[in-house]
Design a protein around this motif. Structure first.
Motif, PDB file in Angstrom:
ATOM      1  N   UNK A  10       0.893  -1.264  -0.068  1.00 31.84           N
ATOM      2  CA  UNK A  10      -0.096  -0.034  -0.144  1.00 31.84           C
ATOM      3  C   UNK A  10       0.858   1.094   0.058  1.00 31.84           C
ATOM      4  N   UNK A  11       2.028   1.211   0.720  1.00 26.82           N
ATOM      5  CA  UNK A  11       3.047   2.333   0.868  1.00 26.82           C
ATOM      6  C   UNK A  11       3.537   2.607  -0.454  1.00 26.82           C
ATOM      7  N   UNK A  12       3.993   1.724  -1.191  1.00 29.41           N
ATOM      8  CA  UNK A  12       4.639   1.953  -2.553  1.00 29.41           C
ATOM      9  C   UNK A  12       3.641   2.327  -3.461  1.00 29.41           C
ATOM     10  N   UNK A  13       2.464   1.571  -3.583  1.00 29.52           N
ATOM     11  CA  UNK A  13       1.458   2.105  -4.587  1.00 29.52           C
ATOM     12  C   UNK A  13       0.987   3.443  -4.218  1.00 29.52           C
ATOM     13  N   UNK A  14       0.822   3.672  -2.987  1.00 23.60           N
ATOM     14  CA  UNK A  14       0.175   5.266  -2.652  1.00 23.60           C
ATOM     15  C   UNK A  14       1.295   6.176  -3.149  1.00 23.60           C
ATOM     16  N   UNK A  15       2.680   5.943  -3.047  1.00 23.46           N
ATOM     17  CA  UNK A  15       3.700   6.651  -3.469  1.00 23.46           C
ATOM     18  C   UNK A  15       3.522   7.072  -4.795  1.00 23.46           C
ATOM     19  N   UNK A  16       3.601   5.881  -5.543  1.00 22.68           N
ATOM     20  CA  UNK A  16       3.513   5.999  -6.947  1.00 22.68           C
ATOM     21  C   UNK A  16       2.354   6.671  -7.317  1.00 22.68           C
ATOM     22  N   UNK A  17       1.280   6.575  -6.858  1.00 23.93           N
ATOM     23  CA  UNK A  17      -0.143   7.253  -7.346  1.00 23.93           C
ATOM     24  C   UNK A  17       0.220   8.543  -6.985  1.00 23.93           C
ATOM     25  N   UNK A  18       1.067   9.055  -5.681  1.00 28.11           N
ATOM     26  CA  UNK A  18       1.069  10.456  -5.334  1.00 28.11           C
ATOM     27  C   UNK A  18       1.907  11.098  -6.542  1.00 28.11           C
ATOM     28  N   UNK A 102       0.162 -11.909 -15.901  1.00 23.61           N
ATOM     29  CA  UNK A 102      -0.870 -11.285 -15.021  1.00 23.61           C
ATOM     30  C   UNK A 102      -0.413 -10.358 -13.712  1.00 23.61           C
ATOM     31  N   UNK A 103       0.615 -10.873 -13.299  1.00 21.63           N
ATOM     32  CA  UNK A 103       1.423 -10.053 -12.258  1.00 21.63           C
ATOM     33  C   UNK A 103       1.790  -8.577 -12.772  1.00 21.63           C
ATOM     34  N   UNK A 104       2.005  -8.500 -14.278  1.00 21.62           N
ATOM     35  CA  UNK A 104       2.439  -7.261 -14.712  1.00 21.62           C
ATOM     36  C   UNK A 104       1.287  -6.228 -14.800  1.00 21.62           C
ATOM     37  N   UNK A 105      -0.025  -6.762 -14.914  1.00 24.53           N
ATOM     38  CA  UNK A 105      -1.216  -5.839 -15.232  1.00 24.53           C
ATOM     39  C   UNK A 105      -2.173  -6.248 -13.955  1.00 24.53           C
ATOM     40  N   UNK A 106      -1.890  -6.717 -12.825  1.00 22.87           N
ATOM     41  CA  UNK A 106      -2.564  -7.064 -11.766  1.00 22.87           C
ATOM     42  C   UNK A 106      -2.307  -6.183 -10.657  1.00 22.87           C
ATOM     43  N   UNK A 107      -3.441  -5.256 -10.159  1.00 25.48           N
ATOM     44  CA  UNK A 107      -2.916  -4.407  -9.013  1.00 25.48           C
ATOM     45  C   UNK A 107      -3.381  -5.166  -7.724  1.00 25.48           C
ATOM     46  N   UNK A 108      -2.178  -6.025  -7.294  1.00 26.27           N
ATOM     47  CA  UNK A 108      -2.337  -6.863  -6.263  1.00 26.27           C
ATOM     48  C   UNK A 108      -0.990  -7.133  -5.328  1.00 26.27           C
ATOM     49  N   UNK A 109      -0.870  -7.453  -4.575  1.00 22.99           N
ATOM     50  CA  UNK A 109       0.337  -7.447  -3.836  1.00 22.99           C
ATOM     51  C   UNK A 109       1.148  -8.855  -3.938  1.00 22.99           C
ATOM     52  N   UNK A 110       0.606  -9.778  -4.756  1.00 21.59           N
ATOM     53  CA  UNK A 110       0.965 -11.120  -5.020  1.00 21.59           C
ATOM     54  C   UNK A 110       2.359 -10.934  -5.959  1.00 21.59           C
ATOM     55  N   UNK A 111       2.293 -10.132  -6.930  1.00 21.42           N
ATOM     56  CA  UNK A 111       3.428  -9.794  -7.745  1.00 21.42           C
ATOM     57  C   UNK A 111       4.459  -9.110  -7.291  1.00 21.42           C
ATOM     58  N   UNK A 112       4.161  -8.226  -6.180  1.00 19.64           N
ATOM     59  CA  UNK A 112       5.415  -7.431  -5.488  1.00 19.64           C
ATOM     60  C   UNK A 112       6.027  -8.253  -4.638  1.00 19.64           C
ATOM     61  N   UNK A 113       5.269  -9.339  -3.916  1.00 15.83           N
ATOM     62  CA  UNK A 113       5.732 -10.160  -3.000  1.00 15.83           C
ATOM     63  C   UNK A 113       6.531 -10.910  -3.771  1.00 15.83           C
ATOM     64  N   UNK A 145      11.255  -7.383   2.727  1.00 12.03           N
ATOM     65  CA  UNK A 145      10.076  -6.442   1.676  1.00 12.03           C
ATOM     66  C   UNK A 145       9.051  -7.569   1.167  1.00 12.03           C
ATOM     67  N   UNK A 146       9.493  -8.889   0.938  1.00 11.57           N
ATOM     68  CA  UNK A 146       8.466  -9.721   0.477  1.00 11.57           C
ATOM     69  C   UNK A 146       7.329  -9.803   1.582  1.00 11.57           C
ATOM     70  N   UNK A 147       7.901 -10.130   2.712  1.00 13.36           N
ATOM     71  CA  UNK A 147       6.877 -10.419   3.742  1.00 13.36           C
ATOM     72  C   UNK A 147       6.212  -9.233   4.221  1.00 13.36           C
ATOM     73  N   UNK A 148       6.474  -7.954   3.813  1.00 11.97           N
ATOM     74  CA  UNK A 148       5.902  -6.654   4.247  1.00 11.97           C
ATOM     75  C   UNK A 148       5.008  -6.596   3.115  1.00 11.97           C
ATOM     76  N   UNK A 149       4.943  -7.138   2.160  1.00 13.36           N
ATOM     77  CA  UNK A 149       3.982  -6.819   0.782  1.00 13.36           C
ATOM     78  C   UNK A 149       2.915  -8.257   0.837  1.00 13.36           C
TER      79      UNK A 149
END
Length: 162
Positions: A10-18, A102-113, A145-149
């Motif tokens: 959520x933090x990385x996604x929010x910062x990128x959106x900002x 899927x991970x490249x186009x999926x707004x989900x934490x699985x790809x980031x982990x 970081x993987x665990x934090x995602x």
């Protein structure tokens, strides 16, 4: 709307959106994002057009992370001393696995982990080869970081512990 997951996603996604909000400006209006029990859109909850465009722009971040991840897969095969046809076959099978699309186009934490898990595995192999603190710390940060995602990111720690 999911608040039970670890927060790095959520933090990385929010910062990128900002950051993208500095460049994206859409017209007035609200995009309804919640369906009511009857199946129609409920406009009592929604995002502004600009917020929705910033949310959709997250795909840029995830596509970039997948491209970097595919690069690290190549580096993993190099660390494992694959050359020639084994490198071509192993890397070819890896990059043409459909889940990366899927991970490249999926707004989900699985790809980031998964991204941070691949990094952890790469730094683990480098640590076994070089035995220095830099690779050890980078491996530990990647596992964290993987665990934090996603808590499932801890699975890579069990792989590395073996």
């Amino acid at each position: 709307l999911e608040r039970y997951q670890p927060k790095l996603f959520y933090i990385l996604s929010g910062l990128f959106m900002k950051f993208n909000a500095l460049f994206i400006h859409c017209g007035d209006g609200v995009v309804g994002v919640v369906y009511s029990s009857s199946g129609s859109l409920d406009y009592s909850y929604g995002l502004t057009n600009t917020d929705w465009a910033c949310f959709e722009s997250l795909r840029i971040l995830y596509c970039y992370m997948e491209l970097v991840q595919l690069y690290f897969f190549y580096k993993l095969f190099q660390e494992l001393k694959f050359k020639g046809l084994p490198l071509l076959l192993g890397y070819g099978i890896t990059i043409f696995t459909p889940i990366w699309c899927y991970f490249a186009n999926w707004v989900n934490n699985d790809g980031m982990a998964c991204f941070f898990s691949v990094l952890a595995l790469y730094f683990c192999l480098r640590y076994f080869r070089e035995k220095d603190f830099v690779n050890c710390y980078l491996m530990a940060f990647a596992i964290g970081f993987a665990m934090s995602c996603k808590l499932g990111g801890a699975l890579i720690a069990m792989v590395i512990a073996q």
